[in-house]
Design a protein around this motif. Structure first.
Motif, PDB file in Angstrom:
ATOM      1  N   TYR A 189       0.773  -1.255  -0.236  1.00 28.38           N
ATOM      2  CA  TYR A 189       0.150   0.079   0.050  1.00 28.38           C
ATOM      3  C   TYR A 189       0.580   0.685   0.045  1.00 28.38           C
ATOM      4  CZ  TYR A 189      -3.568   3.469   1.642  1.00 28.38           C
ATOM      5  OH  TYR A 189      -4.325   4.684   1.526  1.00 28.38           O
ATOM      6  N   ARG A 190       1.836   1.027   0.742  1.00 28.21           N
ATOM      7  CA  ARG A 190       2.529   2.452   0.894  1.00 28.21           C
ATOM      8  C   ARG A 190       3.000   2.749  -0.219  1.00 28.21           C
ATOM      9  NH1 ARG A 190       6.956   0.835   5.388  1.00 28.21           N
ATOM     10  NH2 ARG A 190       7.246   0.021   2.767  1.00 28.21           N
ATOM     11  N   VAL A 193       0.837   4.206  -2.539  1.00 29.92           N
ATOM     12  CA  VAL A 193       1.104   5.645  -2.550  1.00 29.92           C
ATOM     13  C   VAL A 193       2.074   6.161  -3.023  1.00 29.92           C
ATOM     14  CG1 VAL A 193       0.294   6.956  -0.683  1.00 29.92           C
ATOM     15  CG2 VAL A 193      -1.254   5.037  -0.668  1.00 29.92           C
ATOM     16  N   GLY A 196       2.364   7.225  -6.519  1.00 34.64           N
ATOM     17  CA  GLY A 196       1.753   7.417  -7.557  1.00 34.64           C
ATOM     18  C   GLY A 196       1.765   9.361  -7.297  1.00 34.64           C
ATOM     19  N   GLU A 197       1.519   9.412  -5.722  1.00 33.54           N
ATOM     20  CA  GLU A 197       1.880  11.160  -5.756  1.00 33.54           C
ATOM     21  C   GLU A 197       3.011  11.302  -5.459  1.00 33.54           C
ATOM     22  OE1 GLU A 197      -0.272  12.586  -4.418  1.00 33.54           O
ATOM     23  OE2 GLU A 197      -1.830  10.479  -3.679  1.00 33.54           O
ATOM     24  N   ARG A 219      -0.904  13.816   1.778  1.00 33.24           N
ATOM     25  CA  ARG A 219      -1.174  12.043   1.096  1.00 33.24           C
ATOM     26  C   ARG A 219       0.310  10.963   2.570  1.00 33.24           C
ATOM     27  NH1 ARG A 219      -3.947  13.503  -3.754  1.00 33.24           N
ATOM     28  NH2 ARG A 219      -6.304  13.381  -3.202  1.00 33.24           N
ATOM     29  N   LEU A 220       0.919  11.698   1.938  1.00 26.47           N
ATOM     30  CA  LEU A 220       2.525  10.993   2.844  1.00 26.47           C
ATOM     31  C   LEU A 220       2.483  11.362   3.834  1.00 26.47           C
ATOM     32  CD1 LEU A 220       5.326  10.808   0.101  1.00 26.47           C
ATOM     33  CD2 LEU A 220       3.834  10.005   0.313  1.00 26.47           C
ATOM     34  N   GLU A 222      -0.388  11.130   6.416  1.00 19.93           N
ATOM     35  CA  GLU A 222      -0.779  10.211   7.019  1.00 19.93           C
ATOM     36  C   GLU A 222      -0.602   9.299   6.853  1.00 19.93           C
ATOM     37  OE1 GLU A 222      -3.976  10.300   4.335  1.00 19.93           O
ATOM     38  OE2 GLU A 222      -5.156  12.317   4.716  1.00 19.93           O
ATOM     39  N   LEU A 223       0.836   8.761   5.658  1.00 19.68           N
ATOM     40  CA  LEU A 223       1.377   7.850   6.237  1.00 19.68           C
ATOM     41  C   LEU A 223       2.376   7.523   7.403  1.00 19.68           C
ATOM     42  CD1 LEU A 223       2.751   6.645   2.523  1.00 19.68           C
ATOM     43  CD2 LEU A 223       0.531   5.631   3.964  1.00 19.68           C
ATOM     44  N   ARG A 272      -3.295   7.263   8.258  1.00 25.07           N
ATOM     45  CA  ARG A 272      -4.074   6.395   7.533  1.00 25.07           C
ATOM     46  C   ARG A 272      -4.456   5.524   8.379  1.00 25.07           C
ATOM     47  NH1 ARG A 272      -4.293   6.812   1.906  1.00 25.07           N
ATOM     48  NH2 ARG A 272      -3.560   9.158   2.256  1.00 25.07           N
TER      49      ARG A 272
END
Length: 275
Positions: A189-190, A193, A196-197, A219-220, A222-223, A272
Motif C-alpha cells: 500500500y505504501r 501511494v 502515485g503521489e 497524503r504521505l 498520513e503514512l 492513514r
C-alpha cells in the motif's frame, strides 16, 4: 404533641424501621446526613424527642421499604389501574392522599421517583424517607396528622411494580476486534501511494504545482502519522520530484520545501488507516 410523636417514633422502631427527626410540623430533616443518622436505638429516640416536638421520618433504605405516595386527586386511580395490589400497611396524609408501604425487593436497589408511574404517583425507596404516622403538619386550614388507616403487615412489592421501577440496564457494549494489516500489505500500500503521489508532483503543470505538491505531501504525511513511512524519506522523495520544476515560471526550492513541510505536518494529524 412531643409525647405523641415520641410514641410514634418508638412504634416505628419496634417495626424495625430506623427513624430520624424532622423539623416540627414540617417534612424536612432536622439532622445532617439523615440516612446514616437514622436509628433503631430507643435511647437515642428519647434523647431527640425530649429536645423538641420533631416529626418522625423513616429511612426507607434502612427499613427495607418501598413506599408509594398517592397524591389527590389522581394518585389512587392511577395506581389502581397499573396492576393488582395486595392490601398493605397504609397511612393517610394530611392532604388526603395515601402512603402505601411495601417490602423492597432483595437484591434490587430502587430509587425515589416522581410521576414515573403516572399522575399523582411518587415513590420513596433507597435514598428517601417517608413521614411516619403520628407526625403533624401545619397547613392553611390548621394542623393535620398522618394517620394509619390500614394497620396490616407490610406486603411484598408486586412484581409489576418492581419491574416498572427497576433501573434500565445499560446497553451491552459489543467490542469488535481490530485486525491489524500485515506488514506485506502495508508495504504494498505504501509503495503504491508513494509512487502515485511522486508521479503527480513530477508531472504537475505550472499554475497547479503548489496545490498538487501540498496535497501529495498531505497524503504521505498520513503514512508518516501511521508509522508506515519515515518523514525524512517522504520529504526527500517529494523534493526530488520537484527538481525538474526549479526555475520554471519562478518555481524555487524554497517554495517546494514550504509546501512539503506544511503538507506533511497536516497529514500527520490524520494517520492513514487500512480497513
Amino acid at each position: 404533641m412531643t409525647t405523641s410523636r415520641w410514641t410514634a417514633a418508638l412504634a416505628a422502631v419496634r417495626r424495625g424501621w430506623p427513624v430520624l427527626p424532622l423539623r416540627p410540623y414540617r417534612k424536612v430533616p432536622a439532622v445532617r446526613d439523615w440516612d446514616r443518622t437514622a436509628t433503631l436505638d430507643p435511647a437515642r429516640v428519647r434523647e431527640w424527642w425530649a429536645y423538641s416536638p420533631f416529626n418522625v421520618g423513616i429511612s426507607c433504605r434502612g427499613a427495607g421499604l418501598l413506599v408509594v405516595d398517592l397524591d389527590p386527586p389522581d394518585g389512587r386511580t392511577t395506581f389502581t389501574r397499573l396492576g393488582e395490589i395486595e392490601p398493605t400497611y397504609t397511612v393517610r396524609t394530611p392532604s388526603g392522599g395515601e402512603h402505601r408501604y411495601f417490602l423492597a425487593p432483595p437484591g434490587v436497589e430502587l430509587r425515589n421517583t416522581a410521576g414515573r408511574l403516572g399522575p399523582g404517583v411518587d415513590t420513596r425507596a433507597a435514598g428517601g424517607f417517608v413521614t411516619a404516622a403520628g407526625s403533624v403538619l401545619r397547613t392553611a386550614t390548621g394542623f393535620r396528622a398522618y394517620e394509619t388507616v390500614l394497620d396490616l403487615p407490610v406486603a411484598p412489592a408486586p412484581e409489576w411494580l418492581v419491574s416498572a421501577l427497576s433501573p434500565t440496564p445499560a446497553p451491552t457494549r459489543i467490542v469488535v476486534p481490530v485486525q491489524r494489516p500485515s506488514p506485506r500489505r502495508i508495504a504494498a500500500y505504501r509503495a503504491a501511494v508513494v509512487e502515485g503521489e511522486v508521479d503527480r508532483v513530477r508531472t504537475a503543470r505550472p499554475g497547479t504545482r503548489a496545490h498538487v505538491l501540498f496535497t501529495a505531501a498531505c497524503r504521505l504525511g498520513e503514512l508518516v502519522g501511521a508509522g508506515w513511512l519515515d518523514e525524512s524519506t517522504a520529504t526527500a522523495l517529494l523534493l526530488a520530484a520537484c527538481a525538474d520544476h526549479e526555475g520554471v515560471d519562478g518555481w524555487t526550492p524554497r517554495e517546494a520545501a514550504h509546501h512539503v513541510g506544511n503538507g506533511i505536518a497536516t497529514g500527520r494529524r490524520s494517520p492513514r488507516a487500512l480497513g
